[in-house]
Write a protein that holds these residues in place. Structure first.
Motif, PDB file in Angstrom:
ATOM      1  N   TYR A  90      -4.109 -18.120   6.406  1.00 57.57           N
ATOM      2  CA  TYR A  90      -5.069 -17.026   6.525  1.00 57.57           C
ATOM      3  C   TYR A  90      -5.602 -16.701   5.138  1.00 57.57           C
ATOM      4  CZ  TYR A  90      -2.551 -16.388  10.918  1.00 57.57           C
ATOM      5  OH  TYR A  90      -1.965 -16.585  12.136  1.00 57.57           O
ATOM      6  N   PHE A 141      -7.882 -13.703   2.901  1.00 60.47           N
ATOM      7  CA  PHE A 141      -8.266 -12.292   2.916  1.00 60.47           C
ATOM      8  C   PHE A 141      -9.057 -11.949   1.664  1.00 60.47           C
ATOM      9  CE2 PHE A 141      -5.147 -11.049   6.193  1.00 60.47           C
ATOM     10  CZ  PHE A 141      -4.218 -12.073   6.085  1.00 60.47           C
ATOM     11  N   TYR A 150      -9.332  -8.335  -0.357  1.00 62.42           N
ATOM     12  CA  TYR A 150      -8.910  -6.949  -0.462  1.00 62.42           C
ATOM     13  C   TYR A 150      -9.714  -6.286  -1.571  1.00 62.42           C
ATOM     14  CZ  TYR A 150      -4.710  -7.100   2.530  1.00 62.42           C
ATOM     15  OH  TYR A 150      -3.852  -7.187   3.590  1.00 62.42           O
ATOM     16  N   GLN A 164      -9.670  -3.000  -4.265  1.00 62.55           N
ATOM     17  CA  GLN A 164      -8.798  -2.010  -4.878  1.00 62.55           C
ATOM     18  C   GLN A 164      -9.620  -1.076  -5.763  1.00 62.55           C
ATOM     19  OE1 GLN A 164      -5.807  -3.255  -7.831  1.00 62.55           O
ATOM     20  NE2 GLN A 164      -4.305  -1.923  -6.830  1.00 62.55           N
ATOM     21  N   ARG A 192      -6.085   2.842  -6.528  1.00 59.92           N
ATOM     22  CA  ARG A 192      -5.028   1.812  -6.494  1.00 59.92           C
ATOM     23  C   ARG A 192      -4.739   1.285  -5.098  1.00 59.92           C
ATOM     24  NH1 ARG A 192      -0.952   4.823 -10.037  1.00 59.92           N
ATOM     25  NH2 ARG A 192       0.156   5.116  -8.055  1.00 59.92           N
ATOM     26  N   MET A 240      -4.905  -0.789  -1.979  1.00 63.79           N
ATOM     27  CA  MET A 240      -5.529  -2.041  -1.559  1.00 63.79           C
ATOM     28  C   MET A 240      -6.060  -1.868  -0.137  1.00 63.79           C
ATOM     29  SD  MET A 240      -5.058  -4.331  -3.973  1.00 63.79           S
ATOM     30  CE  MET A 240      -4.817  -5.998  -3.382  1.00 63.79           C
ATOM     31  N   LEU A 261      -8.119  -3.665   3.032  1.00 66.37           N
ATOM     32  CA  LEU A 261      -8.558  -4.933   3.598  1.00 66.37           C
ATOM     33  C   LEU A 261     -10.062  -4.892   3.854  1.00 66.37           C
ATOM     34  CD1 LEU A 261      -7.866  -7.720   4.789  1.00 66.37           C
ATOM     35  CD2 LEU A 261      -7.540  -6.564   6.994  1.00 66.37           C
ATOM     36  N   ARG A 296     -10.916 -10.753   6.871  1.00 67.45           N
ATOM     37  CA  ARG A 296      -9.829 -11.712   7.134  1.00 67.45           C
ATOM     38  C   ARG A 296     -10.405 -12.939   7.822  1.00 67.45           C
ATOM     39  NH1 ARG A 296      -6.566 -11.794  12.055  1.00 67.45           N
ATOM     40  NH2 ARG A 296      -4.499 -12.692  11.712  1.00 67.45           N
ATOM     41  N   PHE A 331      -9.797  -8.655  -4.693  1.00 65.98           N
ATOM     42  CA  PHE A 331      -8.787  -9.693  -4.745  1.00 65.98           C
ATOM     43  C   PHE A 331      -8.924 -10.617  -3.545  1.00 65.98           C
ATOM     44  CE2 PHE A 331      -6.223  -8.368  -8.286  1.00 65.98           C
ATOM     45  CZ  PHE A 331      -6.394  -6.995  -8.363  1.00 65.98           C
ATOM     46  N   SER A 360      -2.415 -16.388   2.738  1.00 64.76           N
ATOM     47  CA  SER A 360      -1.153 -16.137   3.420  1.00 64.76           C
ATOM     48  C   SER A 360      -0.812 -17.314   4.327  1.00 64.76           C
ATOM     49  CB  SER A 360      -1.266 -14.860   4.249  1.00 64.76           C
ATOM     50  OG  SER A 360      -0.116 -14.653   5.030  1.00 64.76           O
ATOM     51  N   GLN A 370       4.051 -13.810   3.293  1.00 61.00           N
ATOM     52  CA  GLN A 370       3.716 -13.181   2.019  1.00 61.00           C
ATOM     53  C   GLN A 370       2.316 -13.580   1.570  1.00 61.00           C
ATOM     54  OE1 GLN A 370       5.328 -15.513  -1.604  1.00 61.00           O
ATOM     55  NE2 GLN A 370       6.970 -15.567  -0.104  1.00 61.00           N
ATOM     56  N   LEU A 371       1.689 -12.685   0.843  1.00 60.94           N
ATOM     57  CA  LEU A 371       0.355 -12.920   0.296  1.00 60.94           C
ATOM     58  C   LEU A 371       0.458 -13.430  -1.136  1.00 60.94           C
ATOM     59  CD1 LEU A 371      -1.277  -9.618   1.576  1.00 60.94           C
ATOM     60  CD2 LEU A 371      -1.997 -11.911   2.247  1.00 60.94           C
ATOM     61  N   PHE A 412      -2.052 -13.765  -4.348  1.00 63.58           N
ATOM     62  CA  PHE A 412      -3.318 -13.181  -4.771  1.00 63.58           C
ATOM     63  C   PHE A 412      -3.919 -13.910  -5.962  1.00 63.58           C
ATOM     64  CE2 PHE A 412      -3.639  -9.153  -2.455  1.00 63.58           C
ATOM     65  CZ  PHE A 412      -2.360  -9.017  -1.961  1.00 63.58           C
ATOM     66  N   GLY A 413      -5.255 -13.886  -6.044  1.00 64.18           N
ATOM     67  CA  GLY A 413      -5.929 -14.246  -7.272  1.00 64.18           C
ATOM     68  C   GLY A 413      -5.839 -13.087  -8.255  1.00 64.18           C
ATOM     69  N   LYS A 414      -6.384 -13.289  -9.448  1.00 67.10           N
ATOM     70  CA  LYS A 414      -6.289 -12.270 -10.487  1.00 67.10           C
ATOM     71  C   LYS A 414      -7.361 -11.193 -10.366  1.00 67.10           C
ATOM     72  CE  LYS A 414      -3.965 -15.172 -13.888  1.00 67.10           C
ATOM     73  NZ  LYS A 414      -2.652 -14.560 -13.622  1.00 67.10           N
ATOM     74  N   TYR A 426       6.691  -5.365   2.941  1.00 67.80           N
ATOM     75  CA  TYR A 426       6.637  -6.212   1.752  1.00 67.80           C
ATOM     76  C   TYR A 426       6.557  -5.332   0.500  1.00 67.80           C
ATOM     77  CZ  TYR A 426       5.037  -9.869   5.041  1.00 67.80           C
ATOM     78  OH  TYR A 426       4.916 -10.743   6.091  1.00 67.80           O
ATOM     79  N   TYR A 449       5.325  -5.724  -3.569  1.00 61.53           N
ATOM     80  CA  TYR A 449       4.614  -6.527  -4.546  1.00 61.53           C
ATOM     81  C   TYR A 449       4.613  -5.801  -5.882  1.00 61.53           C
ATOM     82  CZ  TYR A 449       2.604  -9.064  -0.543  1.00 61.53           C
ATOM     83  OH  TYR A 449       2.430  -9.811   0.606  1.00 61.53           O
ATOM     84  N   GLY A 478      -2.787 -10.306 -11.174  1.00 62.26           N
ATOM     85  CA  GLY A 478      -2.894 -10.057  -9.742  1.00 62.26           C
ATOM     86  C   GLY A 478      -1.561  -9.537  -9.254  1.00 62.26           C
ATOM     87  N   LEU A 479      -1.392  -9.579  -7.974  1.00 62.48           N
ATOM     88  CA  LEU A 479      -0.149  -9.102  -7.391  1.00 62.48           C
ATOM     89  C   LEU A 479       0.812 -10.254  -7.198  1.00 62.48           C
ATOM     90  CD1 LEU A 479      -2.476  -7.095  -6.320  1.00 62.48           C
ATOM     91  CD2 LEU A 479      -0.696  -6.333  -4.776  1.00 62.48           C
ATOM     92  N   PHE A 501       4.454 -11.302  -5.196  1.00 64.88           N
ATOM     93  CA  PHE A 501       5.375 -10.962  -4.120  1.00 64.88           C
ATOM     94  C   PHE A 501       6.777 -10.764  -4.667  1.00 64.88           C
ATOM     95  CE2 PHE A 501       7.501 -11.131  -0.117  1.00 64.88           C
ATOM     96  CZ  PHE A 501       8.572 -11.990  -0.251  1.00 64.88           C
ATOM     97  N   GLN A 561      -1.645  -6.909   6.437  1.00 59.44           N
ATOM     98  CA  GLN A 561      -0.786  -6.006   5.694  1.00 59.44           C
ATOM     99  C   GLN A 561      -1.590  -4.802   5.212  1.00 59.44           C
ATOM    100  OE1 GLN A 561       1.654  -8.040   2.748  1.00 59.44           O
ATOM    101  NE2 GLN A 561       1.733  -9.865   4.050  1.00 59.44           N
ATOM    102  N   PHE A 592      -1.550  -1.499   2.778  1.00 58.65           N
ATOM    103  CA  PHE A 592      -0.903  -1.153   1.521  1.00 58.65           C
ATOM    104  C   PHE A 592      -0.859   0.350   1.274  1.00 58.65           C
ATOM    105  CE2 PHE A 592      -0.229  -5.070  -0.917  1.00 58.65           C
ATOM    106  CZ  PHE A 592      -0.862  -5.990  -0.102  1.00 58.65           C
ATOM    107  N   ALA A 609      -0.548   3.308  -1.947  1.00 62.25           N
ATOM    108  CA  ALA A 609      -1.262   3.488  -3.215  1.00 62.25           C
ATOM    109  C   ALA A 609      -0.409   3.089  -4.416  1.00 62.25           C
ATOM    110  CB  ALA A 609      -1.734   4.920  -3.359  1.00 62.25           C
TER     111      ALA A 609
END
Lengths: 117, 114
Positions: free
Chosen positions: A33, A35, A37, A39, A43, A45, A47, A50, A91, A95, A104-105, A107-109, B33, B35, B42-43, B45, B103, B105, B107
């Motif tokens: 999958y 996604f 996100y 932010q 702070r 995140m 969605l 997807r 981001f 997944s 678990q996800l 993520f890119g930076k 989860y 993170y 980035g994040l 896990f 998922q 999240f 804050a």
């Protein structure tokens, strides 16, 4: 190992214009999958959209759409009619079923998007 | 609750102290989860819970990090003998079931280790 690359650390767009954020990923998995996100400074995140890898049709959510190219392992996000509230970090995330029941996800930076009035 | 709740929102501690970070997932969400989001990164896990069990702890960076979940609901992430490199935002996410794979999240808790 799965990796996600966002090559644009920062981008800006004029209000009401269209912007595309890039994302590429690397995986040997076949079922996964993707996604996007968002932010904001709060702070949290949120969605945005997807995409399931087995679906060829690109996902859309109102002003947000993706261009999913599975063979190229590319997953870009297009934001149409950009609004000031779209200003945020975006981001891209990947997944897959990693065993032990976990999705678990990874993520890119992130890409910092600024919408200019 | 209406969303994933994390507390405290911000935590400042001294190097070497222990800290506990709390996550209250969306009611009825079985998967949880943790993170970590470090400055400019980035994040990453940390750990996954299904109910009260943690079948995937592969992301915990050292044995100073541990987490538990009780009653299939609230989870606590504990960092012992904190180091400056532990400074980050710790985010918690939950999903109604693993297979749905969306998922939601909180804050986050911003941890600063002085």
């Amino acid at each position: 190992a799965q990796t996600v690359t966002q090559s644009q650390p920062e981008m800006s767009v004029q209000e009401a214009e269209t912007v595309t954020l890039s994302c590429t990923y690397d995986t040997s998995e076949n079922n996964y999958y993707l996604f996007w996100y968002k932010q904001p400074p709060s702070r949290q995140m949120i969605l945005v959209i997807r995409q399931e890898a087995y679906k060829q049709q690109n996902a859309t959510e109102n002003r947000f759409s993706v261009n999913f190219q599975k063979a190229a392992k590319s997953f870009s996000l297009k934001i149409s009619d950009s609004q000031l509230g779209d200003t945020a970090m975006y981001f891209c995330a990947f997944s897959w079923y990693s065993g032990a029941g976990s999705y678990q996800l990874t993520f890119g930076k992130g890409t910092k998007l600024s919408v200019i009035p | 609750g209406a969303g994933v709740s994390q507390s405290p929102s911000n935590k400042v501690t001294e190097k070497g102290k222990d800290v506990e970070l709390r996550c209250d997932p969306i009611s009825g969400h079985t998967a949880l989860y943790w993170y970590r989001q470090s400055l400019g990164q980035g994040l990453e896990f940390l750990i996954y819970f299904q109910g009260n069990s943690a079948p995937d702890k592969s992301g915990l960076p050292s044995d100073r990090f541990s987490a538990e979940r009780t009653g299939g609901s609230v989870s606590t992430l504990t960092i012992q003998r904190t180091q400056q490199e532990d400074s980050a935002v710790y985010l918690c996410a939950s999903s109604i079931r693993v297979a749905q794979n969306i998922q939601y999240f909180g804050a986050g808790t911003r941890l600063s280790v002085l």
